[in-house]
Write an enzyme that holds these catalytic residues in place. Structure first.
Site, PDB file in Angstrom:
ATOM      1  N   LEU A 287     -12.092  23.333 -11.103  1.00  0.00           N
ATOM      2  CA  LEU A 287     -12.609  24.343 -12.021  1.00  0.00           C
ATOM      3  C   LEU A 287     -11.668  24.560 -13.194  1.00  0.00           C
ATOM      4  O   LEU A 287     -12.091  24.972 -14.266  1.00  0.00           O
ATOM      5  CB  LEU A 287     -12.808  25.673 -11.284  1.00  0.00           C
ATOM      6  CG  LEU A 287     -13.948  25.715 -10.262  1.00  0.00           C
ATOM      7  CD1 LEU A 287     -13.891  26.996  -9.469  1.00  0.00           C
ATOM      8  CD2 LEU A 287     -15.289  25.568 -10.950  1.00  0.00           C
ATOM      9  N   GLY A 288     -10.396  24.322 -13.005  1.00  0.00           N
ATOM     10  CA  GLY A 288      -9.433  24.528 -14.088  1.00  0.00           C
ATOM     11  C   GLY A 288      -8.021  24.296 -13.603  1.00  0.00           C
ATOM     12  O   GLY A 288      -7.770  24.087 -12.416  1.00  0.00           O
TER      13      GLY A 288
ATOM     14  N   GLY B 233      -3.941  25.804 -14.384  1.00  0.00           N
ATOM     15  CA  GLY B 233      -3.113  26.805 -15.040  1.00  0.00           C
ATOM     16  C   GLY B 233      -1.653  26.604 -14.727  1.00  0.00           C
ATOM     17  O   GLY B 233      -1.243  25.576 -14.182  1.00  0.00           O
TER      18      GLY B 233
ATOM     19  N   MET C  86       0.334  27.973 -12.526  1.00  0.00           N
ATOM     20  CA  MET C  86       0.782  27.962 -11.139  1.00  0.00           C
ATOM     21  C   MET C  86       0.125  26.886 -10.312  1.00  0.00           C
ATOM     22  O   MET C  86       0.575  26.597  -9.204  1.00  0.00           O
ATOM     23  CB  MET C  86       0.533  29.323 -10.488  1.00  0.00           C
ATOM     24  CG  MET C  86       1.501  30.400 -10.939  1.00  0.00           C
ATOM     25  SD  MET C  86       1.246  31.951 -10.062  1.00  0.00           S
ATOM     26  CE  MET C  86       1.774  31.481  -8.411  1.00  0.00           C
ATOM     27  N   GLY C  87      -0.926  26.269 -10.789  1.00  0.00           N
ATOM     28  CA  GLY C  87      -1.575  25.238  -9.986  1.00  0.00           C
ATOM     29  C   GLY C  87      -2.952  24.883 -10.500  1.00  0.00           C
ATOM     30  O   GLY C  87      -3.320  25.170 -11.635  1.00  0.00           O
TER      31      GLY C  87
ATOM     32  N   VAL D 148      -7.164  25.058  -9.778  1.00  0.00           N
ATOM     33  CA  VAL D 148      -8.226  25.817  -9.119  1.00  0.00           C
ATOM     34  C   VAL D 148      -9.389  24.871  -8.836  1.00  0.00           C
ATOM     35  O   VAL D 148      -9.877  24.187  -9.739  1.00  0.00           O
ATOM     36  CB  VAL D 148      -8.702  26.996  -9.980  1.00  0.00           C
ATOM     37  CG1 VAL D 148      -9.762  27.798  -9.230  1.00  0.00           C
ATOM     38  CG2 VAL D 148      -7.537  27.887 -10.359  1.00  0.00           C
TER      39      VAL D 148
ATOM     40  N   LYS E  89      -7.129  28.030  -5.072  1.00  0.00           N
ATOM     41  CA  LYS E  89      -6.005  27.701  -5.944  1.00  0.00           C
ATOM     42  C   LYS E  89      -4.957  26.977  -5.111  1.00  0.00           C
ATOM     43  O   LYS E  89      -4.430  27.537  -4.137  1.00  0.00           O
ATOM     44  CB  LYS E  89      -5.389  28.954  -6.576  1.00  0.00           C
ATOM     45  CG  LYS E  89      -4.106  28.645  -7.353  1.00  0.00           C
ATOM     46  CD  LYS E  89      -3.611  29.821  -8.180  1.00  0.00           C
ATOM     47  CE  LYS E  89      -4.338  29.879  -9.506  1.00  0.00           C
ATOM     48  NZ  LYS E  89      -3.748  30.903 -10.417  1.00  0.00           N
TER      49      LYS E  89
ATOM     50  N   ASP F  86      -0.403  40.447 -14.895  1.00  0.00           N
ATOM     51  CA  ASP F  86      -0.877  39.485 -15.894  1.00  0.00           C
ATOM     52  C   ASP F  86      -2.359  39.697 -16.186  1.00  0.00           C
ATOM     53  O   ASP F  86      -3.144  38.746 -16.214  1.00  0.00           O
ATOM     54  CB  ASP F  86      -0.618  38.057 -15.416  1.00  0.00           C
ATOM     55  CG  ASP F  86      -0.786  37.023 -16.531  1.00  0.00           C
ATOM     56  OD1 ASP F  86      -0.642  37.398 -17.721  1.00  0.00           O
ATOM     57  OD2 ASP F  86      -1.060  35.847 -16.229  1.00  0.00           O
TER      58      ASP F  86
END
Length: 533
Positions: free
Chosen positions: A36-37, A39, A41-42, A44, A58, A152
Protein backbone atom coordinates in the site's frame (compact mmCIF):
# COMPACT_ATOMS: atom_id res chain seq x y z
CA UNK A 1 -0.78 2.91 9.36
CA UNK A 2 -0.14 5.60 6.84
CA UNK A 3 -1.38 4.26 3.54
CA UNK A 4 0.15 6.93 1.34
CA UNK A 5 3.76 6.51 2.51
CA UNK A 6 3.77 10.18 3.34
CA UNK A 7 3.08 11.61 -0.10
CA UNK A 8 -0.70 11.48 -0.05
CA UNK A 9 -1.09 9.55 -3.30
CA UNK A 10 -2.55 6.26 -2.07
CA UNK A 11 -6.31 6.20 -1.84
CA UNK A 12 -9.22 3.92 -2.52
CA UNK A 13 -9.92 3.19 -6.12
CA UNK A 14 -6.21 2.60 -6.68
CA UNK A 15 -5.03 -0.34 -8.81
CA UNK A 16 -4.73 -3.68 -7.08
CA UNK A 17 -1.62 -3.66 -4.87
CA UNK A 18 1.22 -5.98 -5.81
CA UNK A 19 4.18 -7.46 -3.99
CA UNK A 20 7.73 -6.65 -5.00
CA UNK A 21 10.52 -9.21 -5.34
CA UNK A 22 11.91 -9.87 -1.89
CA UNK A 23 8.70 -8.88 -0.06
CA UNK A 24 7.46 -11.39 2.53
CA UNK A 25 4.39 -13.42 1.60
CA UNK A 26 3.07 -14.00 5.14
CA UNK A 27 3.68 -12.11 8.39
CA UNK A 28 2.24 -13.07 11.77
CA UNK A 29 -0.33 -15.40 10.21
CA UNK A 30 -1.52 -12.73 7.75
CA UNK A 31 -1.27 -13.40 4.01
CA UNK A 32 0.10 -10.30 2.29
CA UNK A 33 -1.67 -9.19 -0.90
CA UNK A 34 0.47 -6.24 -1.99
CA UNK A 35 2.10 -2.98 -1.03
CA UNK A 36 0.00 0.00 0.00
CA UNK A 37 2.92 2.36 0.59
CA UNK A 38 6.37 2.89 2.02
CA UNK A 39 7.38 5.33 4.74
CA UNK A 40 10.24 6.16 7.06
CA UNK A 41 9.68 3.23 9.43
CA UNK A 42 8.83 0.49 6.96
CA UNK A 43 6.48 -0.82 4.28
CA UNK A 44 2.70 -1.01 4.64
CA UNK A 45 1.02 -4.04 3.07
CA UNK A 46 -2.58 -4.94 2.44
CA UNK A 47 -3.19 -8.33 4.02
CA UNK A 48 -5.90 -10.85 4.64
CA UNK A 49 -6.16 -12.34 8.13
CA UNK A 50 -7.09 -15.98 8.68
CA UNK A 51 -10.62 -14.81 9.42
CA UNK A 52 -10.83 -13.38 5.90
CA UNK A 53 -10.75 -9.78 7.14
CA UNK A 54 -8.67 -7.23 5.21
CA UNK A 55 -6.01 -5.63 7.38
CA UNK A 56 -3.09 -3.23 7.01
CA UNK A 57 0.31 -4.63 8.02
CA UNK A 58 3.29 -2.40 8.67
CA UNK A 59 6.56 -4.33 8.45
CA UNK A 60 9.26 -2.38 10.29
CA UNK A 61 12.60 -1.63 8.66
CA UNK A 62 15.11 -4.40 9.30
CA UNK A 63 17.74 -2.10 10.82
CA UNK A 64 15.21 -1.07 13.48
CA UNK A 65 13.81 -4.55 14.02
CA UNK A 66 17.27 -6.00 14.71
CA UNK A 67 17.83 -3.63 17.64
CA UNK A 68 16.71 -5.21 20.92
CA UNK A 69 15.94 -1.85 22.53
CA UNK A 70 13.75 -0.79 19.66
CA UNK A 71 11.89 -4.11 19.74
CA UNK A 72 11.22 -3.74 23.46
CA UNK A 73 9.96 -0.16 23.11
CA UNK A 74 7.98 -1.04 20.00
CA UNK A 75 6.23 -3.90 21.83
CA UNK A 76 5.37 -1.61 24.75
CA UNK A 77 4.03 1.16 22.49
CA UNK A 78 2.04 -1.31 20.40
CA UNK A 79 0.49 -2.74 23.58
CA UNK A 80 -0.49 0.77 24.67
CA UNK A 81 -1.90 1.50 21.22
CA UNK A 82 -4.09 -1.59 21.44
CA UNK A 83 -5.80 -0.04 24.49
CA UNK A 84 -6.95 2.97 22.47
CA UNK A 85 -10.69 3.03 21.86
CA UNK A 86 -11.35 2.40 18.20
CA UNK A 87 -13.70 5.36 17.81
CA UNK A 88 -12.28 7.61 15.05
CA UNK A 89 -9.03 5.61 15.03
CA UNK A 90 -7.66 2.62 13.14
CA UNK A 91 -7.79 -0.22 15.66
CA UNK A 92 -4.47 -1.93 16.40
CA UNK A 93 -5.13 -5.68 16.10
CA UNK A 94 -1.76 -7.31 16.60
CA UNK A 95 1.96 -6.66 16.86
CA UNK A 96 4.95 -8.91 17.21
CA UNK A 97 8.07 -10.48 15.78
CA UNK A 98 8.06 -13.02 12.95
CA UNK A 99 11.63 -14.23 12.52
CA UNK A 100 13.67 -11.14 11.68
CA UNK A 101 10.56 -9.07 10.95
CA UNK A 102 8.78 -6.77 13.41
CA UNK A 103 5.22 -5.98 12.38
CA UNK A 104 2.05 -4.14 13.36
CA UNK A 105 -1.43 -5.11 12.18
CA UNK A 106 -4.33 -2.64 12.15
CA UNK A 107 -7.79 -2.63 10.69
CA UNK A 108 -7.82 -1.61 7.05
CA UNK A 109 -9.51 1.77 6.59
CA UNK A 110 -10.98 2.20 3.15
CA UNK A 111 -10.64 5.84 2.15
CA UNK A 112 -8.08 8.41 1.04
CA UNK A 113 -5.79 10.39 3.27
CA UNK A 114 -6.67 14.00 4.03
CA UNK A 115 -3.70 14.95 1.86
CA UNK A 116 -5.04 13.04 -1.14
CA UNK A 117 -8.61 14.28 -0.68
CA UNK A 118 -7.59 17.94 -0.61
CA UNK A 119 -5.36 17.44 -3.62
CA UNK A 120 -8.37 16.18 -5.58
CA UNK A 121 -11.26 18.20 -4.14
CA UNK A 122 -9.70 21.30 -2.58
CA UNK A 123 -10.18 22.72 0.94
CA UNK A 124 -13.09 21.67 3.14
CA UNK A 125 -15.94 23.94 4.15
CA UNK A 126 -18.93 24.07 6.48
CA UNK A 127 -20.20 20.98 8.24
CA UNK A 128 -17.63 18.69 6.62
CA UNK A 129 -14.77 20.75 8.04
CA UNK A 130 -16.45 20.90 11.44
CA UNK A 131 -16.99 17.13 11.36
CA UNK A 132 -13.33 16.59 10.53
CA UNK A 133 -12.29 18.78 13.47
CA UNK A 134 -14.63 16.91 15.80
CA UNK A 135 -13.55 13.47 14.62
CA UNK A 136 -9.82 14.14 15.01
CA UNK A 137 -10.41 15.72 18.45
CA UNK A 138 -12.40 12.63 19.48
CA UNK A 139 -9.57 10.39 18.28
CA UNK A 140 -7.03 12.37 20.32
CA UNK A 141 -9.30 12.19 23.34
CA UNK A 142 -9.25 8.39 23.13
CA UNK A 143 -5.54 8.20 22.37
CA UNK A 144 -4.63 10.40 25.32
CA UNK A 145 -7.02 8.54 27.63
CA UNK A 146 -5.01 5.38 26.92
CA UNK A 147 -1.80 7.14 27.97
CA UNK A 148 -0.50 7.46 24.40
CA UNK A 149 0.87 10.54 22.63
CA UNK A 150 0.64 10.49 18.84
CA UNK A 151 3.71 12.71 18.19
CA UNK A 152 3.24 12.81 14.40
CA UNK A 153 -0.32 13.92 13.65
CA UNK A 154 -0.43 15.25 10.09
CA UNK A 155 -2.79 15.10 7.06
CA UNK A 156 -1.33 11.84 5.75
CA UNK A 157 -2.11 10.22 9.13
CA UNK A 158 -5.82 11.04 8.81
CA UNK A 159 -7.91 8.73 6.63
CA UNK A 160 -11.35 9.79 5.40
CA UNK A 161 -13.66 6.80 5.63
CA UNK A 162 -17.35 6.55 4.82
CA UNK A 163 -18.28 7.00 8.48
CA UNK A 164 -15.86 9.77 9.40
CA UNK A 165 -12.19 10.65 9.78
CA UNK A 166 -9.84 8.03 11.25
CA UNK A 167 -6.50 8.83 12.90
CA UNK A 168 -3.73 6.29 12.28
CA UNK A 169 -0.14 5.60 13.36
CA UNK A 170 -0.66 6.86 16.92
CA UNK A 171 2.12 6.41 19.44
CA UNK A 172 4.33 4.09 17.42
CA UNK A 173 6.90 6.75 16.48
CA UNK A 174 7.97 6.92 20.14
CA UNK A 175 9.67 3.54 19.78
CA UNK A 176 12.44 5.33 17.91
CA UNK A 177 13.53 6.85 21.22
CA UNK A 178 14.83 3.45 22.27
CA UNK A 179 17.76 3.90 19.90
CA UNK A 180 20.35 5.84 21.87
CA UNK A 181 22.26 6.70 18.72
CA UNK A 182 19.25 8.69 17.53
CA UNK A 183 18.33 10.49 20.71
CA UNK A 184 21.93 11.36 21.60
CA UNK A 185 22.41 13.03 18.24
CA UNK A 186 19.27 15.16 18.69
CA UNK A 187 16.73 13.01 16.89
CA UNK A 188 13.28 14.48 16.55
CA UNK A 189 10.16 12.67 15.44
CA UNK A 190 7.65 14.63 13.45
CA UNK A 191 6.93 16.61 10.30
CA UNK A 192 8.10 20.26 10.54
CA UNK A 193 4.98 21.92 9.13
CA UNK A 194 2.83 20.24 11.83
CA UNK A 195 5.25 20.20 14.78
CA UNK A 196 4.79 22.15 18.01
CA UNK A 197 7.56 24.47 19.24
CA UNK A 198 8.52 22.11 22.08
CA UNK A 199 9.02 19.25 19.63
CA UNK A 200 11.97 21.07 18.12
CA UNK A 201 13.52 20.93 21.59
CA UNK A 202 12.92 17.19 21.87
CA UNK A 203 9.76 17.25 24.02
CA UNK A 204 6.38 15.76 23.10
CA UNK A 205 3.27 15.66 25.34
CA UNK A 206 -0.47 15.47 24.81
CA UNK A 207 -0.37 19.26 24.30
CA UNK A 208 1.92 18.64 21.32
CA UNK A 209 -0.85 16.65 19.61
CA UNK A 210 -3.28 19.54 20.20
CA UNK A 211 -0.93 21.92 18.37
CA UNK A 212 -0.76 19.44 15.49
CA UNK A 213 -4.58 19.25 15.50
CA UNK A 214 -4.70 23.01 14.95
CA UNK A 215 -2.18 22.75 12.10
CA UNK A 216 -4.09 19.90 10.43
CA UNK A 217 -7.44 21.73 10.63
CA UNK A 218 -5.82 24.84 9.15
CA UNK A 219 -4.52 22.72 6.28
CA UNK A 220 -7.98 21.19 5.74
CA UNK A 221 -9.63 24.63 5.64
CA UNK A 222 -7.05 26.47 3.53
CA UNK A 223 -5.04 23.85 1.64
CA UNK A 224 -1.79 24.90 3.37
CA UNK A 225 -0.27 24.53 6.84
CA UNK A 226 -0.56 27.49 9.26
CA UNK A 227 3.15 28.29 8.94
CA UNK A 228 3.15 27.79 5.18
CA UNK A 229 5.74 25.66 3.41
CA UNK A 230 9.48 25.90 2.96
CA UNK A 231 12.70 24.41 4.19
CA UNK A 232 12.79 22.82 7.67
CA UNK A 233 14.86 25.80 8.84
CA UNK A 234 12.25 28.29 7.61
CA UNK A 235 9.37 26.29 9.07
CA UNK A 236 10.98 26.01 12.48
CA UNK A 237 11.75 29.73 12.57
CA UNK A 238 8.10 30.52 11.85
CA UNK A 239 6.71 27.96 14.31
CA UNK A 240 8.89 29.33 17.09
CA UNK A 241 8.59 33.04 16.47
CA UNK A 242 5.71 33.95 14.12
CA UNK A 243 1.92 33.86 14.51
CA UNK A 244 0.03 31.27 12.43
CA UNK A 245 -1.74 32.31 9.24
CA UNK A 246 -5.38 31.36 9.82
CA UNK A 247 -6.82 33.06 6.76
CA UNK A 248 -9.82 31.04 5.56
CA UNK A 249 -10.88 29.91 9.02
CA UNK A 250 -13.98 31.59 10.41
CA UNK A 251 -16.23 31.67 13.46
CA UNK A 252 -15.76 29.62 16.63
CA UNK A 253 -13.52 27.09 14.86
CA UNK A 254 -10.98 29.83 14.16
CA UNK A 255 -10.77 30.68 17.87
CA UNK A 256 -10.30 27.03 18.83
CA UNK A 257 -7.55 26.56 16.27
CA UNK A 258 -5.81 29.73 17.46
CA UNK A 259 -5.88 28.41 21.02
CA UNK A 260 -4.53 25.03 19.93
CA UNK A 261 -1.65 26.75 18.14
CA UNK A 262 -0.56 28.71 21.23
CA UNK A 263 3.21 28.49 21.50
CA UNK A 264 2.95 27.79 25.23
CA UNK A 265 1.78 24.17 25.68
CA UNK A 266 0.34 24.99 29.11
CA UNK A 267 -2.18 27.37 27.52
CA UNK A 268 -3.51 24.86 24.97
CA UNK A 269 -6.76 23.02 25.74
CA UNK A 270 -6.80 19.30 26.51
CA UNK A 271 -8.29 16.95 23.95
CA UNK A 272 -11.42 16.51 26.09
CA UNK A 273 -11.84 20.27 26.57
CA UNK A 274 -11.38 20.76 22.84
CA UNK A 275 -13.95 18.08 22.04
CA UNK A 276 -16.48 19.56 24.49
CA UNK A 277 -16.00 23.00 22.94
CA UNK A 278 -16.76 21.49 19.52
CA UNK A 279 -19.78 19.33 20.37
CA UNK A 280 -21.18 21.27 23.34
CA UNK A 281 -20.89 20.70 27.08
CA UNK A 282 -22.35 17.21 27.40
CA UNK A 283 -21.89 14.27 29.72
CA UNK A 284 -21.10 11.96 26.78
CA UNK A 285 -19.06 13.79 24.13
CA UNK A 286 -18.40 10.53 22.23
CA UNK A 287 -22.12 9.89 21.76
CA UNK A 288 -22.54 13.51 20.64
CA UNK A 289 -19.64 13.07 18.20
CA UNK A 290 -21.22 9.92 16.78
CA UNK A 291 -24.53 11.71 16.19
CA UNK A 292 -22.83 14.68 14.52
CA UNK A 293 -20.74 12.52 12.21
CA UNK A 294 -23.73 10.38 11.22
CA UNK A 295 -25.67 13.44 10.08
CA UNK A 296 -23.03 15.95 8.94
CA UNK A 297 -20.05 13.98 7.62
CA UNK A 298 -19.77 13.91 3.85
CA UNK A 299 -17.04 11.50 2.68
CA UNK A 300 -14.97 12.65 -0.29
CA UNK A 301 -16.00 11.18 -3.66
CA UNK A 302 -12.91 9.00 -3.82
CA UNK A 303 -14.00 7.26 -0.59
CA UNK A 304 -17.16 6.04 -2.28
CA UNK A 305 -15.34 3.48 -4.42
CA UNK A 306 -13.89 0.21 -3.20
CA UNK A 307 -10.27 -0.83 -3.39
CA UNK A 308 -9.72 -3.28 -6.22
CA UNK A 309 -8.34 -6.23 -4.26
CA UNK A 310 -6.87 -8.83 -6.56
CA UNK A 311 -5.21 -12.11 -5.59
CA UNK A 312 -1.60 -11.78 -4.52
CA UNK A 313 0.50 -10.74 -7.51
CA UNK A 314 4.23 -10.23 -7.91
CA UNK A 315 5.51 -7.05 -9.54
CA UNK A 316 8.59 -8.03 -11.54
CA UNK A 317 8.93 -4.60 -13.06
CA UNK A 318 11.56 -3.40 -10.60
CA UNK A 319 13.90 -4.92 -8.07
CA UNK A 320 13.05 -4.19 -4.46
CA UNK A 321 16.02 -3.07 -2.41
CA UNK A 322 16.38 -2.35 1.29
CA UNK A 323 14.18 0.39 2.68
CA UNK A 324 15.56 3.87 2.88
CA UNK A 325 15.76 5.49 6.27
CA UNK A 326 14.02 8.71 5.26
CA UNK A 327 10.47 8.53 3.97
CA UNK A 328 9.23 11.35 1.79
CA UNK A 329 7.04 12.41 4.67
CA UNK A 330 10.06 13.08 6.83
CA UNK A 331 8.44 11.26 9.70
CA UNK A 332 11.79 10.39 11.16
CA UNK A 333 14.72 12.83 11.02
CA UNK A 334 18.15 12.50 12.56
CA UNK A 335 19.63 16.00 12.68
CA UNK A 336 23.30 16.95 12.97
CA UNK A 337 24.02 19.56 15.63
CA UNK A 338 27.71 20.52 15.76
CA UNK A 339 28.43 21.81 12.27
CA UNK A 340 25.04 23.40 11.63
CA UNK A 341 25.00 25.38 14.84
CA UNK A 342 27.81 27.37 13.26
CA UNK A 343 25.69 27.72 10.10
CA UNK A 344 22.88 29.18 12.20
CA UNK A 345 25.25 31.69 13.80
CA UNK A 346 26.24 32.91 10.35
CA UNK A 347 22.59 33.21 9.29
CA UNK A 348 20.92 34.86 12.30
CA UNK A 349 20.21 38.61 12.29
CA UNK A 350 21.92 40.97 14.67
CA UNK A 351 20.24 40.71 18.07
CA UNK A 352 20.19 44.48 18.44
CA UNK A 353 17.97 44.76 15.39
CA UNK A 354 15.28 42.47 16.81
CA UNK A 355 12.10 43.73 18.44
CA UNK A 356 11.87 43.13 22.21
CA UNK A 357 9.03 40.65 21.70
CA UNK A 358 11.33 38.45 19.64
CA UNK A 359 14.27 38.48 22.06
CA UNK A 360 12.59 36.05 24.44
CA UNK A 361 12.37 33.50 21.63
CA UNK A 362 16.05 33.69 20.89
CA UNK A 363 16.85 31.87 24.07
CA UNK A 364 15.15 28.78 22.66
CA UNK A 365 15.65 29.54 19.00
CA UNK A 366 19.46 29.51 18.91
CA UNK A 367 19.96 25.94 20.18
CA UNK A 368 16.85 24.64 18.46
CA UNK A 369 17.48 26.09 15.02
CA UNK A 370 20.66 24.05 14.82
CA UNK A 371 18.44 20.98 14.98
CA UNK A 372 16.34 22.01 12.02
CA UNK A 373 19.29 23.19 9.96
CA UNK A 374 20.57 19.69 10.47
CA UNK A 375 17.22 18.34 9.28
CA UNK A 376 17.64 20.35 6.08
CA UNK A 377 21.12 18.98 5.63
CA UNK A 378 19.86 15.42 6.10
CA UNK A 379 17.03 15.95 3.63
CA UNK A 380 19.43 17.44 1.07
CA UNK A 381 21.95 14.67 1.73
CA UNK A 382 19.25 12.02 1.28
CA UNK A 383 18.19 13.65 -1.98
CA UNK A 384 21.71 13.69 -3.33
CA UNK A 385 22.28 10.13 -2.21
CA UNK A 386 19.04 9.01 -3.87
CA UNK A 387 20.27 10.52 -7.13
CA UNK A 388 23.51 8.67 -6.73
CA UNK A 389 21.63 5.44 -6.01
CA UNK A 390 19.69 5.80 -9.24
CA UNK A 391 22.95 5.65 -11.15
CA UNK A 392 23.96 2.36 -9.50
CA UNK A 393 24.26 -0.84 -11.49
CA UNK A 394 21.55 -3.50 -11.04
CA UNK A 395 22.24 -6.07 -8.37
CA UNK A 396 23.76 -9.38 -9.33
CA UNK A 397 26.27 -8.05 -11.89
CA UNK A 398 28.56 -11.04 -12.23
CA UNK A 399 31.27 -8.95 -13.88
CA UNK A 400 31.77 -6.75 -10.81
CA UNK A 401 34.27 -7.72 -8.14
CA UNK A 402 35.55 -6.21 -4.92
CA UNK A 403 38.68 -6.87 -2.95
CA UNK A 404 40.70 -5.44 -0.13
CA UNK A 405 43.10 -2.81 -1.39
CA UNK A 406 46.38 -1.47 -0.14
CA UNK A 407 46.53 -0.22 3.42
CA UNK A 408 48.31 3.06 2.68
CA UNK A 409 47.10 6.06 4.61
CA UNK A 410 45.06 8.47 2.56
CA UNK A 411 45.42 12.23 2.77
CA UNK A 412 42.80 14.43 4.22
CA UNK A 413 41.30 12.26 6.97
CA UNK A 414 37.66 12.65 7.98
CA UNK A 415 36.09 16.05 8.18
CA UNK A 416 35.34 17.38 11.65
CA UNK A 417 32.07 18.80 10.38
CA UNK A 418 30.61 15.78 8.60
CA UNK A 419 26.99 14.56 8.61
CA UNK A 420 25.16 12.60 11.27
CA UNK A 421 27.45 10.34 13.25
CA UNK A 422 30.58 11.71 11.57
CA UNK A 423 33.88 10.77 13.15
CA UNK A 424 36.42 13.61 13.35
CA UNK A 425 40.09 12.85 13.91
CA UNK A 426 40.52 11.45 17.38
CA UNK A 427 41.36 13.75 20.26
CA UNK A 428 41.11 10.99 22.86
CA UNK A 429 43.35 8.13 23.86
CA UNK A 430 43.69 6.72 20.36
CA UNK A 431 44.82 8.06 17.00
CA UNK A 432 43.84 7.49 13.39
CA UNK A 433 46.60 5.27 12.03
CA UNK A 434 47.25 3.65 8.70
CA UNK A 435 44.18 2.13 7.06
CA UNK A 436 43.67 -1.61 7.46
CA UNK A 437 42.21 -3.40 4.43
CA UNK A 438 38.55 -4.35 4.57
CA UNK A 439 36.76 -6.49 1.99
CA UNK A 440 33.10 -6.83 1.03
CA UNK A 441 31.43 -9.73 2.77
CA UNK A 442 34.20 -10.31 5.34
CA UNK A 443 33.34 -9.70 9.00
CA UNK A 444 35.75 -7.46 10.91
CA UNK A 445 36.93 -9.06 13.11
CA UNK A 446 36.16 -12.59 11.95
CA UNK A 447 35.14 -13.56 15.51
CA UNK A 448 34.27 -11.60 18.61
CA UNK A 449 34.45 -7.81 18.72
CA UNK A 450 36.97 -4.97 18.67
CA UNK A 451 37.23 -2.83 21.81
CA UNK A 452 37.66 0.93 21.43
CA UNK A 453 39.05 3.23 24.10
CA UNK A 454 37.43 6.63 24.65
CA UNK A 455 38.12 8.75 21.58
CA UNK A 456 39.86 5.95 19.69
CA UNK A 457 39.27 5.84 15.92
CA UNK A 458 39.97 2.85 13.66
CA UNK A 459 40.51 3.39 9.94
CA UNK A 460 39.80 0.92 7.13
CA UNK A 461 40.39 1.05 3.38
CA UNK A 462 37.86 -0.43 0.95
CA UNK A 463 38.89 -0.99 -2.67
CA UNK A 464 36.28 -1.56 -5.40
CA UNK A 465 37.24 -2.90 -8.82
CA UNK A 466 33.82 -1.96 -10.23
CA UNK A 467 30.82 0.18 -9.33
CA UNK A 468 28.84 -1.28 -6.44
CA UNK A 469 25.99 -0.48 -4.08
CA UNK A 470 27.22 -1.28 -0.60
CA UNK A 471 25.75 -1.42 2.88
CA UNK A 472 27.42 -1.01 6.28
CA UNK A 473 26.12 -3.62 8.75
CA UNK A 474 26.81 -3.70 12.50
CA UNK A 475 27.21 -7.07 14.19
CA UNK A 476 27.35 -6.07 17.91
CA UNK A 477 24.04 -5.10 19.49
CA UNK A 478 25.20 -3.79 22.85
CA UNK A 479 27.04 -0.63 21.71
CA UNK A 480 26.23 2.10 19.21
CA UNK A 481 29.65 3.03 17.85
CA UNK A 482 29.73 5.86 15.25
CA UNK A 483 31.17 5.30 11.80
CA UNK A 484 31.82 7.41 8.74
CA UNK A 485 32.43 6.39 5.11
CA UNK A 486 34.28 8.91 2.93
CA UNK A 487 36.34 9.39 -0.16
CA UNK A 488 40.12 9.43 0.43
CA UNK A 489 40.10 13.23 0.22
CA UNK A 490 37.70 13.42 3.18
CA UNK A 491 34.46 14.11 1.30
CA UNK A 492 31.64 12.35 3.21
CA UNK A 493 29.55 9.55 1.74
CA UNK A 494 27.52 8.30 4.67
CA UNK A 495 27.56 7.87 8.44
CA UNK A 496 25.55 6.45 11.31
CA UNK A 497 26.09 4.24 14.34
CA UNK A 498 26.65 0.49 14.17
CA UNK A 499 24.73 -1.52 16.77
CA UNK A 500 22.46 -4.11 15.14
CA UNK A 501 21.55 -2.13 12.06
CA UNK A 502 22.30 -1.77 8.37
CA UNK A 503 22.83 1.52 6.54
CA UNK A 504 22.83 2.11 2.81
CA UNK A 505 22.82 1.52 -0.03
CA UNK A 506 25.72 3.74 -1.05
CA UNK A 507 26.35 3.69 -4.80
CA UNK A 508 30.13 3.80 -5.19
CA UNK A 509 32.12 3.86 -8.42
CA UNK A 510 35.33 1.86 -8.68
CA UNK A 511 38.07 3.25 -6.46
CA UNK A 512 39.28 3.48 -2.86
CA UNK A 513 37.23 4.53 0.17
CA UNK A 514 37.97 5.16 3.85
CA UNK A 515 35.82 3.88 6.70
CA UNK A 516 36.37 5.41 10.16
CA UNK A 517 34.94 3.76 13.27
CA UNK A 518 34.83 5.48 16.69
CA UNK A 519 35.03 9.11 17.74
CA UNK A 520 35.76 11.62 20.51
CA UNK A 521 34.08 10.81 23.82
CA UNK A 522 32.97 7.37 22.60
CA UNK A 523 34.13 3.92 23.64
CA UNK A 524 32.66 0.46 23.24
CA UNK A 525 32.88 -2.68 21.16
CA UNK A 526 32.01 -3.26 17.54
CA UNK A 527 32.11 -5.71 14.67
CA UNK A 528 30.98 -4.88 11.16
CA UNK A 529 30.55 -6.20 7.65
CA UNK A 530 30.48 -4.32 4.34
CA UNK A 531 27.99 -6.11 2.13
CA UNK A 532 27.01 -5.80 -1.51
CA UNK A 533 23.62 -7.12 -2.56
Amino acid sequence: MTLDAGDGTQGTGAPAPVLHPGDPRRVGGVRLLGRLGEGGMGVVFLGRAESGRLVAVKVIRADYARDSRFRARFAAEAAAARRVARFCTAQVLDAGQDGDLAYLVTEFIEGPTLTAALSQDGPMRGSTLESLAIGIAAALNGIHAAGVVHRDLKPSNVLLSRVGPKVIDFGIARALDALEGLTESGDIVGTPAYMAPEQFRGTATTATDIFSWGAVITFAATGRPPFRTGTPYELMNRVLSEPPDLGGLEGPLRGLVAGALDKDPDRRPTARALLLALVGDTADPIDATSRILSTQWTPPPVAATRLDVAPTRLDDGAAAGPLRGQGRSGARMTPTLQELRRSWQRRRPDVADRAPARRSWQRVLVPAVAVVLAVAAVVLWGSLRDRTDDRGTPGGDASASASAGPGASAPGGPSASGPVGSVPPSTGSGTVGAAAPIAIGVRVPQRGAISLGVGEVRRYRLHLDAERKVYVTGDVCSDLVPWRLSYPDGRPIGSNTLGCRQSGPYALPAGDYDLFVGGPGVDGKYALTIVDR
